[in-house]
Write a protein that holds these residues in place. Structure first.
Motif, short mmCIF file in Angstrom:
data_model
loop_
_atom_site.label_atom_id
_atom_site.label_comp_id
_atom_site.label_asym_id
_atom_site.label_seq_id
_atom_site.Cartn_x
_atom_site.Cartn_y
_atom_site.Cartn_z
N MET A 163 35.45 -46.03 31.62
CA MET A 163 34.83 -47.11 32.39
C MET A 163 35.00 -48.43 31.64
O MET A 163 34.74 -48.50 30.44
CB MET A 163 33.34 -46.84 32.58
CG MET A 163 32.61 -47.90 33.40
SD MET A 163 30.83 -47.60 33.48
CE MET A 163 30.36 -47.94 31.79
N ASP A 164 35.45 -49.45 32.34
CA ASP A 164 35.58 -50.77 31.74
C ASP A 164 34.19 -51.36 31.50
O ASP A 164 33.33 -51.35 32.40
CB ASP A 164 36.38 -51.71 32.64
CG ASP A 164 37.84 -51.26 32.79
OD1 ASP A 164 38.33 -50.63 31.84
OD2 ASP A 164 38.44 -51.54 33.84
N ILE A 165 33.99 -51.90 30.29
CA ILE A 165 32.71 -52.51 29.96
C ILE A 165 32.38 -53.66 30.91
O ILE A 165 31.23 -53.86 31.28
CB ILE A 165 32.70 -53.00 28.49
CG1 ILE A 165 32.82 -51.79 27.54
CG2 ILE A 165 31.44 -53.78 28.19
CD1 ILE A 165 31.70 -50.80 27.67
N GLU A 166 33.41 -54.41 31.34
CA GLU A 166 33.17 -55.54 32.22
C GLU A 166 32.59 -55.10 33.56
O GLU A 166 31.98 -55.90 34.27
CB GLU A 166 34.47 -56.32 32.44
CG GLU A 166 35.56 -55.50 33.14
CD GLU A 166 36.85 -56.28 33.31
OE1 GLU A 166 37.82 -55.66 33.75
OE2 GLU A 166 36.87 -57.48 33.00
N ASN A 167 32.75 -53.83 33.90
CA ASN A 167 32.20 -53.35 35.16
C ASN A 167 30.68 -53.17 35.11
O ASN A 167 30.04 -53.11 36.16
CB ASN A 167 32.83 -52.00 35.53
CG ASN A 167 34.20 -52.17 36.16
OD1 ASN A 167 34.65 -53.29 36.35
ND2 ASN A 167 34.87 -51.06 36.46
N LEU A 168 30.11 -53.05 33.92
CA LEU A 168 28.68 -52.78 33.83
C LEU A 168 27.84 -53.86 34.50
O LEU A 168 26.93 -53.57 35.28
CB LEU A 168 28.26 -52.63 32.37
CG LEU A 168 28.30 -51.21 31.78
CD1 LEU A 168 27.90 -51.24 30.31
CD2 LEU A 168 27.38 -50.28 32.57
N THR A 169 28.14 -55.12 34.19
CA THR A 169 27.39 -56.22 34.81
C THR A 169 27.59 -56.21 36.32
O THR A 169 26.63 -56.34 37.09
CB THR A 169 27.85 -57.57 34.23
OG1 THR A 169 27.60 -57.59 32.83
CG2 THR A 169 27.10 -58.71 34.89
N ALA A 170 28.85 -56.02 36.74
CA ALA A 170 29.14 -56.00 38.18
C ALA A 170 28.43 -54.82 38.86
O ALA A 170 27.96 -54.94 39.99
CB ALA A 170 30.64 -55.92 38.41
N MET A 171 28.34 -53.69 38.18
CA MET A 171 27.65 -52.53 38.75
C MET A 171 26.17 -52.82 38.95
O MET A 171 25.57 -52.43 39.96
CB MET A 171 27.85 -51.31 37.84
CG MET A 171 29.27 -50.78 37.82
SD MET A 171 29.56 -49.56 36.51
CE MET A 171 28.68 -48.16 37.17
N ALA A 172 25.56 -53.52 37.97
CA ALA A 172 24.15 -53.88 38.11
C ALA A 172 23.95 -54.83 39.28
O ALA A 172 22.99 -54.71 40.05
CB ALA A 172 23.65 -54.51 36.81
N VAL A 173 24.89 -55.78 39.44
CA VAL A 173 24.80 -56.72 40.55
C VAL A 173 24.98 -55.99 41.88
O VAL A 173 24.22 -56.18 42.83
CB VAL A 173 25.86 -57.84 40.40
CG1 VAL A 173 25.89 -58.72 41.64
CG2 VAL A 173 25.56 -58.67 39.16
N PHE A 174 25.97 -55.12 41.95
CA PHE A 174 26.24 -54.37 43.17
C PHE A 174 25.03 -53.49 43.54
O PHE A 174 24.62 -53.43 44.71
CB PHE A 174 27.49 -53.50 42.98
CG PHE A 174 27.71 -52.52 44.10
CD1 PHE A 174 28.04 -52.95 45.38
CD2 PHE A 174 27.59 -51.15 43.87
CE1 PHE A 174 28.24 -52.05 46.41
CE2 PHE A 174 27.78 -50.24 44.89
CZ PHE A 174 28.11 -50.69 46.17
N ALA A 175 24.46 -52.81 42.56
CA ALA A 175 23.31 -51.95 42.84
C ALA A 175 22.15 -52.76 43.40
O ALA A 175 21.47 -52.33 44.34
CB ALA A 175 22.88 -51.23 41.56
N ARG A 176 21.92 -53.96 42.86
CA ARG A 176 20.82 -54.77 43.36
C ARG A 176 21.09 -55.26 44.78
O ARG A 176 20.17 -55.34 45.60
CB ARG A 176 20.58 -55.96 42.42
CG ARG A 176 19.31 -56.74 42.70
CD ARG A 176 18.06 -55.85 42.66
NE ARG A 176 17.94 -55.11 41.43
CZ ARG A 176 17.34 -55.58 40.34
NH1 ARG A 176 16.82 -56.79 40.36
NH2 ARG A 176 17.26 -54.84 39.27
N VAL A 177 22.35 -55.57 45.09
CA VAL A 177 22.70 -55.99 46.46
C VAL A 177 22.46 -54.84 47.43
O VAL A 177 21.92 -55.03 48.53
CB VAL A 177 24.16 -56.48 46.53
CG1 VAL A 177 24.58 -56.70 47.99
CG2 VAL A 177 24.33 -57.77 45.74
#
Length: 299
Positions: A1-15
């Motif tokens: 898993m790309d580390i840069e995806n972690l922030t995006a995953m948190a944003v996506f989950a909240r959306v």
């Protein structure tokens, strides 16, 4: 898993959880455009569309719903890891060094310490019991238990309880004499008193606005309240004792409180800390436990 995806995953989950870019941005303290940009970049990196967007609504695609389940689990693991580290920092550990007056320490501090030690396996404790004056800045103590008539003039002090005093004697001793109905009846009896500069002391009595001081003479004196109570239980006379010492003897009928409608001396018990700020977790935890225990058991 790309580390840069972690922030995006948190944003996506909240959306997904809010179905609103605006609400997601507000809860994450981001701008709405930043949220939209994170989602778009995530979709590009994944090569899959996660959301259907219109000007008014957001719908989660089938791929998006499946991907959200992974995001949810991963983000929960991240939160668990953060809680673990926080607990490492907050869990009491190390040595706790206390000093307390001898009798109060044995009667009230040691039971609290026993409970604290049982619940905090990484803490060791050193307790000094002494009636000498303690200088917290010079002595190697984390907490000093101080008892005095007046409140200490120190911002590092935290109140524990008020310590009231009273007169106690056995039923057998009192049956030998006429009933004591008022403070003026007291001078004829034998007294067991804490050692002072003279055998005669003046006992204070307060009821409403009525104040009176009665001079009594001690037949037995000692510099320890446990010794005084032992003498009282043996029928040696009327003892002047702190009320916290007599709870069990009073409830079992071994001692009787004289003139319970009158108030006598009141002292104040305090905790004095080495430092006002940056208290270790072991000091903060024990101080809180001790205060709650004493205020619950000795109101």
């Amino acid at each position: 898993m790309d580390i840069e995806n972690l922030t995006a995953m948190a944003v996506f989950a909240r959306v997904v959880e809010t179905l609103s870019f605006t609400e997601a941005a507000r809860s994450l303290q981001m701008s709405k455009s930043s949220v939209s940009r994170e989602i778009s970049r995530l979709e590009v990196r994944l090569g899959a569309q996660l959301l259907h967007r219109t000007t008014r609504t957001i719908a989660v695609t089938e791929v998006g719903l499946s991907y959200y389940q992974y995001c949810y689990r991963i983000l929960n693991e991240v939160k668990s890891a953060q809680r673990f580290i926080r607990n490492v920092h907050e869990e009491p550990l190390g040595n706790l060094h206390l000093v307390a007056p001898v009798t109060f320490g044995c009667q009230c501090i040691v039971p609290a310490l026993n409970s604290f030690i049982a619940g905090n396996i990484h803490v060791t404790v050193d307790l000094d019991l002494t009636d000498r004056a303690v200088h917290i800045d010079e002595d190697p103590f984390d907490i000093a238990i101080v008892i005095d008539r007046d409140s200490p003039d120190d911002s590092r002090a935290k109140p524990l309880i008020d310590i009231t005093w009273g007169l106690y004697a056995t039923p057998d001793y009192l049956r030998q004499y006429p009933e004591i109905e008022k403070p003026e009846d007291l001078p004829r009896y034998d007294y067991i008193l804490f050692r002072g500069p003279a055998h005669t002391i003046s006992l204070p009595f307060r009821k409403d606005k009525h104040k009176i001081d009665i001079d009594v003479r001690s037949r037995f004196r000692a510099n320890n309240s446990v010794a005084l109570m032992s003498s009282a239980l043996a029928g040696g006379g009327i003892a002047y004792l702190p009320d916290y010492m007599t709870r069990e003897a009073l409830s079992s009928g071994k001692l009787i409180r004289l003139l319970p409608g009158w108030r006598m001396d009141t002292y104040h018990a305090w905790m004095l800390f080495k430092s006002e700020h940056n208290l270790s977790s072991r000091v903060r935890r024990f101080a809180s436990d001790l205060q709650q225990r004493l205020q619950r058991e000795l109101p």
